[in-house]
Design a protein around this motif. Structure first.
Motif, PDB file in Angstrom:
ATOM      1  N   MET A   1       0.848  -1.170   0.000  1.00  0.00           N
ATOM      2  CA  MET A   1       0.000   0.000   0.000  1.00  0.00           C
ATOM      3  C   MET A   1       0.898   1.240   0.000  1.00  0.00           C
ATOM      4  SD  MET A   1      -3.038   1.017   2.692  1.00  0.00           S
ATOM      5  CE  MET A   1      -4.166  -0.287   2.325  1.00  0.00           C
ATOM      6  N   SER A   2       0.601   2.153  -0.870  1.00  0.00           N
ATOM      7  CA  SER A   2       1.426   3.351  -0.953  1.00  0.00           C
ATOM      8  C   SER A   2       1.157   4.244   0.255  1.00  0.00           C
ATOM      9  CB  SER A   2       1.128   4.115  -2.248  1.00  0.00           C
ATOM     10  OG  SER A   2      -0.130   4.739  -2.168  1.00  0.00           O
ATOM     11  N   GLU A   3       2.048   5.169   0.464  1.00  0.00           N
ATOM     12  CA  GLU A   3       1.924   6.088   1.590  1.00  0.00           C
ATOM     13  C   GLU A   3       0.635   6.915   1.472  1.00  0.00           C
ATOM     14  OE1 GLU A   3       4.446   9.775   3.341  1.00  0.00           O
ATOM     15  OE2 GLU A   3       5.592   7.999   2.757  1.00  0.00           O
ATOM     16  N   ASN A   4       0.306   7.287   0.251  1.00  0.00           N
ATOM     17  CA  ASN A   4      -0.909   8.071   0.002  1.00  0.00           C
ATOM     18  C   ASN A   4      -2.160   7.246   0.336  1.00  0.00           C
ATOM     19  OD1 ASN A   4      -2.103  10.477  -0.744  1.00  0.00           O
ATOM     20  ND2 ASN A   4      -2.246   9.948  -2.900  1.00  0.00           N
ATOM     21  N   ASN A   5      -2.158   5.987  -0.057  1.00  0.00           N
ATOM     22  CA  ASN A   5      -3.296   5.112   0.241  1.00  0.00           C
ATOM     23  C   ASN A   5      -3.440   4.879   1.745  1.00  0.00           C
ATOM     24  OD1 ASN A   5      -3.942   4.855  -2.453  1.00  0.00           O
ATOM     25  ND2 ASN A   5      -2.968   2.850  -2.691  1.00  0.00           N
ATOM     26  N   MET A   6      -2.308   4.724   2.421  1.00  0.00           N
ATOM     27  CA  MET A   6      -2.346   4.531   3.877  1.00  0.00           C
ATOM     28  C   MET A   6      -2.927   5.768   4.553  1.00  0.00           C
ATOM     29  SD  MET A   6       1.202   2.387   4.542  1.00  0.00           S
ATOM     30  CE  MET A   6       1.527   3.303   5.996  1.00  0.00           C
ATOM     31  N   PHE A   7      -2.531   6.939   4.065  1.00  0.00           N
ATOM     32  CA  PHE A   7      -3.035   8.191   4.622  1.00  0.00           C
ATOM     33  C   PHE A   7      -4.548   8.301   4.407  1.00  0.00           C
ATOM     34  CE2 PHE A   7      -3.820  12.816   4.294  1.00  0.00           C
ATOM     35  CZ  PHE A   7      -3.439  13.175   5.583  1.00  0.00           C
ATOM     36  N   GLU A   8      -5.005   7.967   3.201  1.00  0.00           N
ATOM     37  CA  GLU A   8      -6.430   8.013   2.903  1.00  0.00           C
ATOM     38  C   GLU A   8      -7.204   7.015   3.769  1.00  0.00           C
ATOM     39  OE1 GLU A   8      -7.145   7.553  -1.291  1.00  0.00           O
ATOM     40  OE2 GLU A   8      -5.919   9.307  -1.782  1.00  0.00           O
ATOM     41  N   GLN A   9      -6.636   5.837   3.986  1.00  0.00           N
ATOM     42  CA  GLN A   9      -7.283   4.829   4.830  1.00  0.00           C
ATOM     43  C   GLN A   9      -7.398   5.328   6.268  1.00  0.00           C
ATOM     44  OE1 GLN A   9      -8.779   1.916   3.889  1.00  0.00           O
ATOM     45  NE2 GLN A   9      -9.507   1.948   6.008  1.00  0.00           N
ATOM     46  N   LYS A  10      -6.349   5.983   6.755  1.00  0.00           N
ATOM     47  CA  LYS A  10      -6.389   6.510   8.118  1.00  0.00           C
ATOM     48  C   LYS A  10      -7.465   7.589   8.247  1.00  0.00           C
ATOM     49  CE  LYS A  10      -1.756   5.362   9.559  1.00  0.00           C
ATOM     50  NZ  LYS A  10      -0.496   5.800  10.136  1.00  0.00           N
ATOM     51  N   ILE A  11      -7.597   8.419   7.221  1.00  0.00           N
ATOM     52  CA  ILE A  11      -8.631   9.452   7.233  1.00  0.00           C
ATOM     53  C   ILE A  11     -10.010   8.805   7.257  1.00  0.00           C
ATOM     54  CG2 ILE A  11      -9.737  11.256   5.841  1.00  0.00           C
ATOM     55  CD1 ILE A  11      -6.943  12.164   5.018  1.00  0.00           C
ATOM     56  N   GLU A  12     -10.219   7.778   6.439  1.00  0.00           N
ATOM     57  CA  GLU A  12     -11.497   7.065   6.432  1.00  0.00           C
ATOM     58  C   GLU A  12     -11.780   6.431   7.790  1.00  0.00           C
ATOM     59  OE1 GLU A  12     -11.579   4.285   3.194  1.00  0.00           O
ATOM     60  OE2 GLU A  12     -11.299   5.864   1.695  1.00  0.00           O
ATOM     61  N   ASP A  13     -10.748   5.851   8.399  1.00  0.00           N
ATOM     62  CA  ASP A  13     -10.902   5.247   9.726  1.00  0.00           C
ATOM     63  C   ASP A  13     -11.296   6.302  10.758  1.00  0.00           C
ATOM     64  OD1 ASP A  13     -10.209   2.840   8.590  1.00  0.00           O
ATOM     65  OD2 ASP A  13      -8.166   2.812   9.429  1.00  0.00           O
ATOM     66  N   LEU A  14     -10.671   7.471  10.692  1.00  0.00           N
ATOM     67  CA  LEU A  14     -10.989   8.553  11.619  1.00  0.00           C
ATOM     68  C   LEU A  14     -12.420   9.056  11.404  1.00  0.00           C
ATOM     69  CD1 LEU A  14      -7.687  10.618  11.673  1.00  0.00           C
ATOM     70  CD2 LEU A  14      -8.679   9.329  13.558  1.00  0.00           C
ATOM     71  N   GLU A  15     -12.832   9.173  10.154  1.00  0.00           N
ATOM     72  CA  GLU A  15     -14.197   9.601   9.860  1.00  0.00           C
ATOM     73  C   GLU A  15     -15.201   8.608  10.427  1.00  0.00           C
ATOM     74  OE1 GLU A  15     -13.997   9.995   5.615  1.00  0.00           O
ATOM     75  OE2 GLU A  15     -13.454  12.121   5.720  1.00  0.00           O
ATOM     76  N   LYS A  16     -14.921   7.324  10.279  1.00  0.00           N
ATOM     77  CA  LYS A  16     -15.805   6.280  10.816  1.00  0.00           C
ATOM     78  C   LYS A  16     -15.847   6.350  12.345  1.00  0.00           C
ATOM     79  CE  LYS A  16     -18.214   2.451  10.882  1.00  0.00           C
ATOM     80  NZ  LYS A  16     -19.482   2.707  11.512  1.00  0.00           N
ATOM     81  N   THR A  17     -14.707   6.580  12.953  1.00  0.00           N
ATOM     82  CA  THR A  17     -14.641   6.696  14.403  1.00  0.00           C
ATOM     83  C   THR A  17     -15.458   7.895  14.879  1.00  0.00           C
ATOM     84  OG1 THR A  17     -12.462   5.660  14.487  1.00  0.00           O
ATOM     85  CG2 THR A  17     -13.083   7.002  16.376  1.00  0.00           C
ATOM     86  N   ILE A  18     -15.354   9.001  14.185  1.00  0.00           N
ATOM     87  CA  ILE A  18     -16.127  10.199  14.536  1.00  0.00           C
ATOM     88  C   ILE A  18     -17.615   9.920  14.402  1.00  0.00           C
ATOM     89  CG2 ILE A  18     -16.692  12.554  13.785  1.00  0.00           C
ATOM     90  CD1 ILE A  18     -13.671  12.858  13.134  1.00  0.00           C
ATOM     91  N   GLU A  19     -18.018   9.259  13.327  1.00  0.00           N
ATOM     92  CA  GLU A  19     -19.432   8.904  13.147  1.00  0.00           C
ATOM     93  C   GLU A  19     -19.921   8.014  14.287  1.00  0.00           C
ATOM     94  OE1 GLU A  19     -19.821   7.092   9.313  1.00  0.00           O
ATOM     95  OE2 GLU A  19     -19.268   8.927   8.249  1.00  0.00           O
TER      96      GLU A  19
END
Length: 75
Positions: free
Chosen positions: A1-19
């Motif tokens: 997984m590229s660094e950019n993809n990992m960053f996007e995944q972390k953002i998605e994980d954070l959004e899910k956590t916030i929800e």
């Protein structure tokens, strides 16, 4: 997984956590409202049954009970 993809995944994980947290907050708020309604109903029953004459006396008795219960709780 590229660094950019990992960053996007972390953002998605954070959004899910916030929800999830917002949903829990909403549930907690609803539970607190229900709890307050139950307490109010119990206060009314206690007064109607003549166990106390008014809310001031009820609050005094509640404080006395809290002091007694405090002896048995860990702090």
């Amino acid at each position: 997984m590229s660094e950019n993809n990992m960053f996007e995944q972390k953002i998605e994980d954070l959004e899910k956590t916030i929800e999830d947290l917002l949903e829990l907050q909403k549930e907690n708020h609803n539970n607190l409202i229900a709890f307050a309604k139950h307490i109010s109903a119990l206060e009314t029953i206690v007064i109607d049954k003549g166990l106390v004459s008014n809310r001031v006396e009820l609050e005094r008795k509640i404080k006395e009970a809290e002091v007694r219960l405090g002896k048995y709780t860990f702090k």
